[in-house]
Design an enzyme around this catalytic site. Structure first.
Site, mmCIF file in Angstrom:
data_model
loop_
_atom_site.group_PDB
_atom_site.id
_atom_site.type_symbol
_atom_site.label_atom_id
_atom_site.label_comp_id
_atom_site.label_asym_id
_atom_site.label_seq_id
_atom_site.Cartn_x
_atom_site.Cartn_y
_atom_site.Cartn_z
ATOM 1 N N GLU A 165 -2.880 5.484 0.487
ATOM 2 C CA GLU A 165 -1.459 5.756 0.275
ATOM 3 C C GLU A 165 -0.995 5.390 -1.138
ATOM 4 O OE1 GLU A 165 0.600 7.286 2.063
ATOM 5 O OE2 GLU A 165 2.619 6.655 1.521
ATOM 6 N N ASP A 166 -1.448 4.254 -1.639
ATOM 7 C CA ASP A 166 -0.848 3.721 -2.871
ATOM 8 C C ASP A 166 -1.733 3.737 -4.112
ATOM 9 O OD1 ASP A 166 1.472 3.196 -1.506
ATOM 10 O OD2 ASP A 166 0.921 1.151 -0.982
#
Ligand code: MN
Length: 694
Positions: free
Chosen positions: A76-77
């Site tokens: 996700e990051d």
């Protein structure tokens, strides 16, 4: 922050076979991937996944889950991909991390309780592996623990509300009550800070006042148990602030009126000792009637087991006593996670896939039951849940549908008008056929046209009762007018055959048990009244006429309602045809002279496709074509038509939206086979959404 060596020794403590290398590799990988990223607190981002992994290890979860904790935010990051994780850490861990990522991307926005339940079910449905959900819960707990660093009050409240409505109930459902309680208190603190501190302050005061109450009660109980020669650990536990607040709301009482702020726990070694202990309590102290509960004989659905009773305690005050074994105690706190490590202790070689454990099955039962954990309906609910699919509207509302539901079902679920006028659908941004079966998490956008109406074929693929009922209702209304129209043509036809000019006053409704002409036409069209019985009543009128060309014209009817094209000889536009009147059905159209007619008995009717029906070398067919609204679309379809040796004689855009053109196209073709070829070629083309011959 926990170091990699500390994490390794924590895991090794309960799983000596855990791969040290893999944990260290994941630790370093995640640290490097998050690099200089910072949390809202200003601390390095990696503190967060490290904390999550530590918590998972404290719950004694398997090494894959702990590693998933370390890696849970990298997809996700950071630029790390699923493929990289799969290559480095294997398919299982990559799958788990991806699962957590999917859950993270889902935004809960509604404040509707029904939506909350759908949303919880949806999270469960897409979690697939229960470990994904556990990691997500611990992730959320850690975010709640550091929520005070988030500066926006709005954001804090939003996250807290989501935690309270979605994640805490999920934690409860899998029995992780420690996590549930901490989430609730943190969320409550952020949502209602004043109430939180008021209760907290008063609790302090009560504690001060009754300073010795808890301690003295424990000492007394210990003495009683020593006399009874039962080894027991006895402790007092205070209710959580949020649950006190709930109780005050529910029972409309003040904090001082709540008697069971502290529950006393008696933890023993065996189930037998639980019941012995209960006997000890009940013989020494007067019981409060109606408060005894045996969750050992009948555990709660989340597998909570314990004996509960309320007695007038040693200090002459009502106290709640909970009696359980050590194992029950762990399950009460950690739920599924406790099961996990217990079962891991007794792994059978070759059968150590946690997904095979039978308790997982019983767990699913728990997860799937939406009501209170005391509901016994688990088994019937299991089915409901497995048979559901959850999809989003473009604005993020969640729609629950039965499994196998199509885009048309979705359209009807939104509103019957949307269903009745739906012409196309985009799923996850892509245009797909209306009969496409929906999958969990699909984002569904329905495109409508005011010219659309429900099609009979939809009935074959829709699954929801609502869609079926709406389509039926529409076709019923349509049906009625079709049968009336056919009845009118039929009566004229019958009179013309007898060379009598038809007029309504020549029909005596009493003979047909009809209250109105409309009913008469309808019943005749539908074949409830037989054409023969009408023919026998044609009067000898002086208004005799000589009708040369008597026929019923098919262009006025929608195929499949009052007029049916025979499935044995399948006539199409241009064929020489004949009609057979079929009882309670209407007219069946066959190719003239085809074998299937011989088997049929019935009133034969001359029929024609249209007024200028004589089969020419070429004739005009009208197609309704829906094409995507793209620059090339018109050029592509006109090319297809001309490449197939047909010509366009007329073209009308009936409706256009940002997605589709809805066209009426008249094309000149050689014969009925030819039109079939053109239709097939159009259907095969990607810009064409649908083709229908009118
Ligand atoms: Mn996270």
């Amino acid at each position: 922050m926990i170091t990699s060596s500390e994490l390794i020794s924590l895991v090794k403590g309960y799983d000596p076979n855990a791969s040290e290398d893999l944990i260290r590799k994941a630790y370093i990988f995640a640290m490097e991937a998050h690099g200089v990223q910072k949390r809202a607190s200003g601390a390095p981002y990696f503190y967060h996944p490290a904390e999550v992994a530590k918590f998972l290890a404290e719950l004694k979860l398997d090494v894959q889950t702990v590693i998933t904790g370390l890696l849970h935010d990298v997809i996700e990051d950071t630029p790390v991909t699923f493929g990289e994780l799969e290559e480095i850490f294997g398919a299982e861990i990559a799958f788990l991390v991806e699962g957590v990522t999917k859950l993270t991307k889902i935004n809960y926005t509604s404040s509707d309780m029904h939506q909350a339940e759908n949303f919880r079910k949806f999270l469960l449905a897409i979690s697939k592996d229960i470990r994904v959900l556990i990691v997500k819960l611990i992730d959320r707990l850690n975010n709640m623990q550091t929520l005070n660093y988030v500066t926006s009050i709005e954001k804090r409240k939003k996250i807290s509300r989501e935690t309270l409505e979605i994640y805490a109930p999920l934690a409860e459902r899998i029995g992780m009550s420690i996590i549930k309680e901490e989430m609730e208190d943190l969320a409550f603190y952020n949502l209602h800070p004043e109430e939180y501190s008021a209760i907290s302050l008063r609790l302090d005061r009560i504690r001060e006042k009754d300073h010795n109450f808890v301690q003295n009660t424990i000492l007394e109980l210990e003495r009683v148990f020593k006399d009874a020669e039962i080894t027991a650990e006895i402790s007092g536990r205070e209710k959580k602030i949020y649950s006190i607040w709930l109780k005050m709301q529910r029972q409309n009482v003040t904090l001082e009126q709540i008697t069971d702020i502290v529950a006393f726990r008696i933890i023993v070694n065996t189930i037998q000792e639980c019941y012995l202990s209960l006997g000890v309590i009940h013989t020494n102290y007067p019981i409060t009637p109606g408060k005894f509960k045996d969750y050992i004989s009948i555990p709660k659905l989340n597998d909570y087991r314990s004996l509960h009773t309320t007695v007038i305690g040693p200090l002459k005050q009502a106290i709640e006593v909970q009696i359980r074994t050590k194992e029950m105690h762990r399950v009460a706190d950690e739920g599924i996670a406790a099961h996990w490590s217990y079962k891991n202790d007794e792994v059978i070689p070759g059968k150590d896939d946690p997904k095979n454990y039978s308790w997982i099955r019983s767990l699913l039962t728990i997860l799937q039951s939406s009501g209170s954990s005391e509901e016994i309906m688990a088994h019937s609910k299991l089915e409901i849940f497995e048979n559901e699919v959850f999809c989003f509207t473009p604005t993020g509302d969640l729609i629950a549908l039965p499994r196998g539901a199509t885009a048309v079902d979705f359209a009807y679920e939104i509103h019957s008008d949307v269903g009745n006028t739906c012409i196309g659908v985009k799923i996850n941004g892509k245009i797909v056929p209306l009969k496409t079966v929906l999958r969990n998490g699909d984002q569904v956008e329905i495109i409508t046209s005011p010219y659309q109406c429900p099609e009979v074929v939809w009935e074959r693929f829709v699954v929801t009762g609502k869609a079926k009922a709406c389509i039926k209702k529409f076709t019923k209304a349509h049906e009625k007018s079709e049968f009336i129209a056919l009845g009118l043509q039929l009566v004229r036809y019958i009179f013309a055959e007898a060379n009598v000019y038809f007029s309504e006053n020549l029909i005596d409704l009493k003979n047909f048990a009809c209250s109105s002409m409309a009913k008469f036409y309808h019943d005749l069209g539908k074949g409830v009244i037989l054409p023969e019985s009408v023919r026998s009543m044609v009067p000898n009128s002086e208004y005799r006429v000589n009708v040369r060309d008597n026929y019923i014209c098919l262009v006025d009817f929608t195929p499949g309602i009052a007029v049916h094209f025979s499935e044995c000889c399948s006539p199409i536009l241009g064929d020489k045809i004949v009609g057979i009147f079929v009882h309670k059905k209407g007219i069946e159209v066959h190719i003239a002279g085809s074998e299937c007619i011989e088997a049929k008995k019935g009133f034969m009717i001359k029929v024609k496709w249209n007024q200028h029906d004589e089969v020419d070398a070429t004739f005009i067919a009208r197609l309704r074509i829906v094409i995507k609204n793209e620059t090339e679309s018109f050029a592509i379809i006109t090319n297809i038509i001309s490449n197939n040796g047909a010509g366009i004689t007329n073209l009308k855009v009936e409706h256009r939206s940002t997605e589709f053109f809805d066209l009426l196209v008249d094309i000149k073709v050689k014969d009925s086979n030819h039109i079939g070829e053109v239709q097939a070629a159009l259907r095969a083309c990607s810009v064409v959404q649908s083709v229908r011959k009118l």
